[in-house]
Design a protein around this motif. Structure first.
Motif, mmCIF file in Angstrom:
data_model
loop_
_atom_site.group_PDB
_atom_site.id
_atom_site.type_symbol
_atom_site.label_atom_id
_atom_site.label_comp_id
_atom_site.label_asym_id
_atom_site.label_seq_id
_atom_site.Cartn_x
_atom_site.Cartn_y
_atom_site.Cartn_z
ATOM 1 N N THR A 106 3.588 -10.828 -5.147
ATOM 2 C CA THR A 106 3.088 -9.634 -4.467
ATOM 3 C C THR A 106 2.218 -10.021 -3.278
ATOM 4 O OG1 THR A 106 1.227 -9.481 -6.021
ATOM 5 C CG2 THR A 106 3.193 -8.199 -6.533
ATOM 6 N N ALA A 162 4.428 -10.773 -0.452
ATOM 7 C CA ALA A 162 4.979 -9.537 0.112
ATOM 8 C C ALA A 162 4.047 -8.940 1.159
ATOM 9 C CB ALA A 162 5.230 -8.527 -1.011
ATOM 10 N N PHE A 163 2.774 -8.821 0.822
ATOM 11 C CA PHE A 163 1.891 -8.108 1.731
ATOM 12 C C PHE A 163 1.206 -9.023 2.734
ATOM 13 C CE2 PHE A 163 2.743 -4.973 -1.466
ATOM 14 C CZ PHE A 163 3.013 -3.874 -0.671
ATOM 15 N N TYR A 211 3.935 -8.870 5.254
ATOM 16 C CA TYR A 211 3.968 -7.501 5.787
ATOM 17 C C TYR A 211 2.877 -7.306 6.830
ATOM 18 C CZ TYR A 211 3.968 -2.354 5.709
ATOM 19 O OH TYR A 211 4.017 -1.029 6.049
ATOM 20 N N THR A 258 13.682 -2.661 0.234
ATOM 21 C CA THR A 258 13.208 -3.002 -1.116
ATOM 22 C C THR A 258 13.996 -2.334 -2.240
ATOM 23 O OG1 THR A 258 10.968 -3.432 -0.331
ATOM 24 C CG2 THR A 258 11.204 -2.912 -2.659
ATOM 25 N N SER A 292 9.203 -9.672 3.191
ATOM 26 C CA SER A 292 8.175 -9.011 2.394
ATOM 27 C C SER A 292 8.797 -8.026 1.418
ATOM 28 C CB SER A 292 7.167 -8.297 3.311
ATOM 29 O OG SER A 292 7.741 -7.160 3.937
ATOM 30 N N TRP A 334 8.370 -8.251 -2.569
ATOM 31 C CA TRP A 334 7.786 -7.143 -3.322
ATOM 32 C C TRP A 334 8.724 -6.687 -4.439
ATOM 33 C CZ3 TRP A 334 3.760 -5.011 -5.098
ATOM 34 C CH2 TRP A 334 3.813 -3.723 -5.660
ATOM 35 N N SER A 340 7.379 -6.780 -8.066
ATOM 36 C CA SER A 340 7.265 -5.562 -8.876
ATOM 37 C C SER A 340 8.046 -5.706 -10.177
ATOM 38 C CB SER A 340 7.751 -4.340 -8.082
ATOM 39 O OG SER A 340 9.129 -4.438 -7.755
ATOM 40 N N PHE A 348 -3.310 -10.107 -7.057
ATOM 41 C CA PHE A 348 -2.649 -9.674 -5.824
ATOM 42 C C PHE A 348 -3.474 -10.096 -4.609
ATOM 43 C CE2 PHE A 348 -2.299 -6.800 -2.305
ATOM 44 C CZ PHE A 348 -0.970 -6.428 -2.226
ATOM 45 N N SER A 388 -2.456 -12.851 -1.902
ATOM 46 C CA SER A 388 -2.317 -12.488 -0.485
ATOM 47 C C SER A 388 -3.137 -13.416 0.393
ATOM 48 C CB SER A 388 -2.763 -11.041 -0.268
ATOM 49 O OG SER A 388 -1.979 -10.146 -1.011
ATOM 50 N N THR A 447 -0.863 1.151 -6.375
ATOM 51 C CA THR A 447 0.383 0.402 -6.204
ATOM 52 C C THR A 447 0.678 -0.464 -7.425
ATOM 53 O OG1 THR A 447 -0.016 0.309 -3.803
ATOM 54 C CG2 THR A 447 1.644 -1.189 -4.712
#
Length: 301
Positions: free
Chosen positions: A81, A84-85, A88, A107, A162, A166, A170, A188, A192, A237
């Motif tokens: 995760t 992913a961000f 992003y 996604t 990303s 994700w 997830s 998370f 990140s 989230t």
């Protein structure tokens, strides 16, 4: 009201992820604001996630035993995760906001395929319709028929990556079972931060290099305030992602698309016309079909 929620246990987390997605739709604002202060590439994301880390420091201090107990699961979920961000947020300075959001929101395709391959899910008619509507809406906004909706630069590729990260993350959140949400949120943020600084260290100038210390110091207050904004978004989230299947999470998180596209059009000068409006209607329709068209059968899906 309570009886209705008990009858449909997926409803409350579904509403939570829709709200969380709407808040993510405005995430580009602090990223771009930090960019205007002289930070480039991955640095705006780094400042925001440092702000989140500062806000969550009491959690780390008070719950370090739980973090250690679930270290293996948290490491996997946090890195996925976080990737992913981290990618992003970096992509938001490297390409158009609308392209970032829409490429990320392939996604549902990855999430549904992973759910079928690894979770034994069935592709129901309702979910198939929602997928077609959602992806169709994205293609409309991307301008299908005018040009191939394909990544054209590093920012586009990061946005696409990303979305894949994700979807995978997830799925791991959904499979993580009894790991508390507070620990997942902490993982998370730390994930990140780790991935962002890895990009800065190994990615060179493409990820912003090393800005002047004066620029970093000036950005600290805004980064901390943005971190305070992000933490509630993470709750909305991560918590639903531990309860709902990756396919549903990917579709409902599309509320980010609607808010992001409209806010970018109003505040950044990016185009929003009939094509964009039709695309967002299709995406909202996908979320409605997913929520109303899927009945819970003995659990949250």
């Amino acid at each position: 009201m309570i009886r209705a929620l008990a009858a449909r246990p997926a409803l409350l987390p579904s509403l939570g992820i829709v709200l969380g997605g709407a808040l993510w739709g405005l995430f580009w604002l602090p990223v771009r604001a930090l960019g205007e202060m002289g930070l480039e590439g991955a640095w705006p994301g780094a400042m925001i996630y440092l702000g989140c880390t500062a806000a969550l420091t009491p959690v780390v201090v008070l719950r370090w035993r739980q973090l250690i107990r679930h270290a293996r699961v948290l490491a996997v979920c946090g890195l996925l995760t976080g990737t992913a961000f981290a990618t992003y947020s970096a992509s938001l300075l490297m390409t158009e906001v609308v392209r970032v959001i829409l490429l990320f929101y392939l996604t549902p395709v990855w999430a549904t395929l992973m759910g079928i391959a690894f979770l034994g899910e069935r592709l129901t008619l309702g979910r198939a319709v929602a997928l077609v509507m959602g992806v169709g809406g994205m293609l409309v906004v991307l301008g299908i028929g005018e040009r191939l909706p394909w990544p054209h630069n590093l920012g586009d590729w990061l946005a696409l990556a990303s979305g894949v990260a994700w979807a995978w993350g997830s799925m791991e959140l959904y499979r993580s079972g009894g790991v508390p949400v507070v620990e997942q949120i902490t993982a998370f943020v730390l994930g990140s931060l780790a991935v962002t600084f890895a990009g800065i260290i190994f990615g060179g100038a493409a990820f912003g290099g090393w800005p002047p210390l004066a620029d970093l110091g000036a950005a600290v207050p805004l980064g901390f305030l943005a971190g305070l904004y992000v933490v509630p978004m993470l709750v909305l989230t991560i918590w639903p992602a531990t309860l709902l299947s990756p396919g549903r999470i990917g579709i409902l998180l599309m509320s980010d698309v609607v808010v992001g596209v409209i806010s970018a059009a109003l505040l950044s000068g990016e185009p929003f016309g009939l094509r964009e409006a039709l695309g967002t209607v299709l995406i909202v329709g996908a979320a409605v079909v997913e929520v109303l068209g899927h009945r819970d059968a003995g659990g949250v899906a």
